[in-house]
Every structure is written in C-alpha cells, then in structure tokens.
Design a protein around this motif. Structure first.
Motif, PDB file in Angstrom:
ATOM      1  N   LEU A  12     -30.545  50.745  -3.753  1.00 34.44           N
ATOM      2  CA  LEU A  12     -29.635  51.367  -2.787  1.00 34.44           C
ATOM      3  C   LEU A  12     -29.521  50.508  -1.529  1.00 34.44           C
ATOM      4  CD1 LEU A  12     -27.929  53.790  -1.782  1.00 34.44           C
ATOM      5  CD2 LEU A  12     -30.070  54.818  -0.960  1.00 34.44           C
ATOM      6  N   LEU A  13     -30.643  49.958  -1.077  1.00 35.65           N
ATOM      7  CA  LEU A  13     -30.668  49.114   0.118  1.00 35.65           C
ATOM      8  C   LEU A  13     -29.757  47.893  -0.055  1.00 35.65           C
ATOM      9  CD1 LEU A  13     -32.057  48.318   2.888  1.00 35.65           C
ATOM     10  CD2 LEU A  13     -33.718  47.079   1.489  1.00 35.65           C
ATOM     11  N   ILE A  14     -29.956  47.151  -1.146  1.00 36.19           N
ATOM     12  CA  ILE A  14     -29.159  45.947  -1.400  1.00 36.19           C
ATOM     13  C   ILE A  14     -27.689  46.308  -1.613  1.00 36.19           C
ATOM     14  CG2 ILE A  14     -28.828  43.966  -2.945  1.00 36.19           C
ATOM     15  CD1 ILE A  14     -31.370  43.829  -1.181  1.00 36.19           C
ATOM     16  N   ASP A  15     -27.453  47.375  -2.379  1.00 38.42           N
ATOM     17  CA  ASP A  15     -26.065  47.826  -2.613  1.00 38.42           C
ATOM     18  C   ASP A  15     -25.385  48.222  -1.305  1.00 38.42           C
ATOM     19  OD1 ASP A  15     -26.403  47.401  -5.287  1.00 38.42           O
ATOM     20  OD2 ASP A  15     -26.582  49.521  -5.847  1.00 38.42           O
ATOM     21  N   THR A  64     -29.104  54.877   5.882  1.00 41.94           N
ATOM     22  CA  THR A  64     -30.515  55.220   5.667  1.00 41.94           C
ATOM     23  C   THR A  64     -30.622  56.604   5.015  1.00 41.94           C
ATOM     24  OG1 THR A  64     -31.065  54.047   7.714  1.00 41.94           O
ATOM     25  CG2 THR A  64     -32.770  55.469   6.788  1.00 41.94           C
ATOM     26  N   PRO A  65     -31.370  56.727   3.915  1.00 36.36           N
ATOM     27  CA  PRO A  65     -31.554  58.056   3.295  1.00 36.36           C
ATOM     28  C   PRO A  65     -32.164  59.044   4.296  1.00 36.36           C
ATOM     29  CG  PRO A  65     -32.375  56.324   1.845  1.00 36.36           C
ATOM     30  CD  PRO A  65     -32.071  55.663   3.156  1.00 36.36           C
ATOM     31  N   LEU A  66     -31.731  60.278   4.241  1.00 36.08           N
ATOM     32  CA  LEU A  66     -32.198  61.304   5.189  1.00 36.08           C
ATOM     33  C   LEU A  66     -33.714  61.497   5.116  1.00 36.08           C
ATOM     34  CD1 LEU A  66     -29.395  64.003   4.780  1.00 36.08           C
ATOM     35  CD2 LEU A  66     -29.771  62.513   6.754  1.00 36.08           C
ATOM     36  N   GLU A  67     -34.288  61.280   3.920  1.00 38.97           N
ATOM     37  CA  GLU A  67     -35.731  61.501   3.747  1.00 38.97           C
ATOM     38  C   GLU A  67     -36.572  60.334   4.276  1.00 38.97           C
ATOM     39  OE1 GLU A  67     -34.119  61.185  -0.132  1.00 38.97           O
ATOM     40  OE2 GLU A  67     -32.881  61.906   1.495  1.00 38.97           O
ATOM     41  N   SER A  68     -35.928  59.232   4.659  1.00 39.01           N
ATOM     42  CA  SER A  68     -36.674  58.052   5.114  1.00 39.01           C
ATOM     43  C   SER A  68     -37.351  58.314   6.461  1.00 39.01           C
ATOM     44  CB  SER A  68     -35.730  56.857   5.242  1.00 39.01           C
ATOM     45  OG  SER A  68     -36.415  55.738   5.763  1.00 39.01           O
ATOM     46  N   LYS A  69     -38.585  57.841   6.589  1.00 42.48           N
ATOM     47  CA  LYS A  69     -39.324  58.049   7.841  1.00 42.48           C
ATOM     48  C   LYS A  69     -38.833  57.120   8.946  1.00 42.48           C
ATOM     49  CE  LYS A  69     -43.502  59.706   5.565  1.00 42.48           C
ATOM     50  NZ  LYS A  69     -44.834  59.327   5.070  1.00 42.48           N
ATOM     51  N   SER A  70     -38.259  55.980   8.562  1.00 41.01           N
ATOM     52  CA  SER A  70     -37.735  55.049   9.577  1.00 41.01           C
ATOM     53  C   SER A  70     -36.310  54.630   9.225  1.00 41.01           C
ATOM     54  CB  SER A  70     -38.634  53.810   9.679  1.00 41.01           C
ATOM     55  OG  SER A  70     -38.728  53.177   8.418  1.00 41.01           O
ATOM     56  N   ILE A  71     -35.541  54.308  10.258  1.00 42.44           N
ATOM     57  CA  ILE A  71     -34.144  53.925  10.059  1.00 42.44           C
ATOM     58  C   ILE A  71     -34.066  52.480   9.579  1.00 42.44           C
ATOM     59  CG2 ILE A  71     -31.939  53.547  11.251  1.00 42.44           C
ATOM     60  CD1 ILE A  71     -32.640  55.861  13.077  1.00 42.44           C
ATOM     61  N   TRP A  72     -33.254  52.238   8.567  1.00 44.04           N
ATOM     62  CA  TRP A  72     -33.065  50.883   8.056  1.00 44.04           C
ATOM     63  C   TRP A  72     -32.424  49.998   9.115  1.00 44.04           C
ATOM     64  CZ3 TRP A  72     -30.666  51.918   2.511  1.00 44.04           C
ATOM     65  CH2 TRP A  72     -31.666  52.471   1.682  1.00 44.04           C
ATOM     66  N   ASP A  73     -32.877  48.769   9.202  1.00 39.98           N
ATOM     67  CA  ASP A  73     -32.301  47.811  10.149  1.00 39.98           C
ATOM     68  C   ASP A  73     -32.620  46.411   9.629  1.00 39.98           C
ATOM     69  OD1 ASP A  73     -31.007  46.774  12.355  1.00 39.98           O
ATOM     70  OD2 ASP A  73     -32.436  47.536  13.843  1.00 39.98           O
ATOM     71  N   ALA A  74     -31.998  45.414  10.232  1.00 34.77           N
ATOM     72  CA  ALA A  74     -32.248  44.032   9.830  1.00 34.77           C
ATOM     73  C   ALA A  74     -32.292  43.132  11.045  1.00 34.77           C
ATOM     74  CB  ALA A  74     -31.159  43.560   8.865  1.00 34.77           C
ATOM     75  N   VAL A 132     -22.634  31.422  10.520  1.00 38.39           N
ATOM     76  CA  VAL A 132     -23.623  31.717   9.477  1.00 38.39           C
ATOM     77  C   VAL A 132     -24.575  32.772  10.036  1.00 38.39           C
ATOM     78  CG1 VAL A 132     -25.584  30.826   8.154  1.00 38.39           C
ATOM     79  CG2 VAL A 132     -23.495  29.461   8.344  1.00 38.39           C
ATOM     80  N   ILE A 133     -24.813  33.809   9.272  1.00 40.68           N
ATOM     81  CA  ILE A 133     -25.775  34.848   9.647  1.00 40.68           C
ATOM     82  C   ILE A 133     -26.912  34.812   8.626  1.00 40.68           C
ATOM     83  CG2 ILE A 133     -26.178  37.322  10.007  1.00 40.68           C
ATOM     84  CD1 ILE A 133     -23.084  37.596  10.418  1.00 40.68           C
ATOM     85  N   THR A 134     -28.121  34.597   9.100  1.00 36.91           N
ATOM     86  CA  THR A 134     -29.296  34.683   8.229  1.00 36.91           C
ATOM     87  C   THR A 134     -30.067  35.928   8.651  1.00 36.91           C
ATOM     88  OG1 THR A 134     -29.394  32.260   8.176  1.00 36.91           O
ATOM     89  CG2 THR A 134     -31.305  33.449   7.323  1.00 36.91           C
ATOM     90  N   GLY A 135     -30.388  36.778   7.696  1.00 40.36           N
ATOM     91  CA  GLY A 135     -31.043  38.030   8.064  1.00 40.36           C
ATOM     92  C   GLY A 135     -32.103  38.472   7.077  1.00 40.36           C
ATOM     93  N   ASP A 136     -32.948  39.355   7.537  1.00 35.46           N
ATOM     94  CA  ASP A 136     -33.887  40.018   6.618  1.00 35.46           C
ATOM     95  C   ASP A 136     -34.108  41.445   7.081  1.00 35.46           C
ATOM     96  OD1 ASP A 136     -35.759  39.814   8.686  1.00 35.46           O
ATOM     97  OD2 ASP A 136     -36.740  38.067   7.835  1.00 35.46           O
ATOM     98  N   VAL A 137     -34.414  42.297   6.123  1.00 33.89           N
ATOM     99  CA  VAL A 137     -34.580  43.728   6.392  1.00 33.89           C
ATOM    100  C   VAL A 137     -35.901  43.960   7.112  1.00 33.89           C
ATOM    101  CG1 VAL A 137     -34.775  46.018   5.334  1.00 33.89           C
ATOM    102  CG2 VAL A 137     -33.153  44.335   4.407  1.00 33.89           C
ATOM    103  N   VAL A 138     -35.862  44.768   8.159  1.00 38.04           N
ATOM    104  CA  VAL A 138     -37.060  45.076   8.954  1.00 38.04           C
ATOM    105  C   VAL A 138     -37.993  45.984   8.150  1.00 38.04           C
ATOM    106  CG1 VAL A 138     -37.879  46.210  11.059  1.00 38.04           C
ATOM    107  CG2 VAL A 138     -35.786  44.840  11.122  1.00 38.04           C
TER     108      VAL A 138
END
Length: 213
Positions: free
Chosen positions: A24-27, A77-87, A6-12
């Motif tokens: 877009l994030l959820i997709d 992660t969209p190129l325009e985002s200031k930070s990289i998406w992670d969880a 089981v993996i439980t996670g949340d977006v940083v």
C-alpha cells in the motif's frame, strides 16, 4: 543546457511500518506521482524497498512536486497507523548528462546534488541544492521553516492542502469531497499554513524560472 530536477527520497521510519502495509505504501507513492505528472512530465523509480528517485522535466515545478508528494503520502496513512507516513526528500537542480531507462544508473549534476543533499539531510526532511549559490543561499532559511511546517501536518491537513495546491480546488469543493464543512476545511488549511507554503513555492518557482531564461 538540459536542466532538470531530481528528487531522491526515502520513507521515514519505514522499518516500523507493518509488513501488510508495504505494498500500500509503495502503491500510494506511485499513485501520487502519477497525479503530480499534471505539473510536469516526471519519472519515478523505487530502489532498496523504501527509497525512490524522480526525474522532473520542469525544474521550476520540482519543489511543488516534492511538497505535494509528502502531503499525498501523509494523507494516505492508514487510520490504524500509530504514526503518519512521511518521507525525507533532497532536491537537486542542475544539468543531466546521461539518462537511462533506469533512473538509478542515470547521471549528471542534478543527481549528484540530490544525492549529496540526502546524505547531509540529518533530522530534516526537505533540502534543496541547485547549481546556483545565490539561490541556495536564499532558499536555505525558508526551506528550513517550510520543512518544519510540512513535517507537522496531520493527515487531515495534508488531505485538504493536497487538492488546494495541486488543482487549486476551492474550500467548498474540498469540503464536499470529504463530507466536511467549508469552515472545517478553512481551519485545516489555516493550521497547515497554506498561504505561507504558497508564498514559499512561488518564490522558489520565480528564482528557478529566472535562471532558466
């Protein structure tokens, strides 16, 4: 004995992600999860907007799925985002006593271990708790090192390591896909410490497979 992962996670830092990018994030997480079903039958469910839970049928593949989920998310992660998406992700390996169509109302040891892991994760972004103390003891240090490496991955490094680990895609093929030189891909994978991550994933898989014999 029905042992699963089981993996439980949340977006940083999800509150800092632009509202326009929420879908877009959820997709993106869903799309990566669909691709990772090549490793094991799995099921994902979202709750509280930016949190998610996965049940993975093959416990020995659960860590690779968590690592690749982070790589896939970073690479999208969209190129325009200031930070990289992670969880942040907490893995629980153990028995499952009750499964429902809705993951969040399922129950069992693996869910408890994963939930406790996320409660105690602190500033880390990856933890593993299994039903076996000796496995937990061995993985504690290596997971801390691996997590530090993964957290530092850039979008380009994650984009290169994702197909390399998931499909064993060659550097030449990755280079052709992203219109880069093979030398450039080699540098990205080297900087991402791909060989060390592979050793870590293989050791985890061996430890769990032995316990399941």
């Amino acid at each position: 004995m029905d042992i699963k992962g089981v993996i439980t996670g949340d977006v940083v830092n999800s509150s800092t992600i632009k509202v326009d990018w929420r879908k877009l994030l959820i997709d993106s997480i869903q799309q990566v999860a669909n691709e990772l079903s090549a490793l094991s039958t799995l099921k994902i469910e979202f709750f509280r907007g930016d949190s998610f839970q996965l049940i993975v049928d093959k416990p020995e593949e659960t860590l690779k799925i968590a690592v690749l989920l982070r790589a896939g998310l970073k690479s999208k992660t969209p190129l325009e985002s200031k930070s990289i998406w992670d969880a942040r992700m907490a893995i629980g390996i153990g028995e499952i006593s009750y499964t429902s169509d809705k993951i969040v109302v399922s129950d069992g040891e693996a869910f408890h271990l994963s939930g406790w892991g996320l409660d105690e994760i602190g500033k880390r972004r990856l933890t593993i708790k299994t039903k076996w103390d000796d496995v937990n003891e061995e993985l504690k240090v290596s997971t801390a090192f691996a997590d530090d490496i993964i957290t530092g991955w850039t979008g380009s490094q994650a984009q290169s390591i994702y197909p390399a680990l998931l499909y064993q895609t060659s550097q030449k093929e990755i280079a052709a896909k992203y219109d880069k030189s093979a030398q450039n891909i080699s540098k990205l994978l080297g900087a991402a410490k791909e060989s060390l991550i592979r050793i870590y994933l293989e050791r985890y898989s061996t430890l769990i497979a032995k316990k399941l014999m």
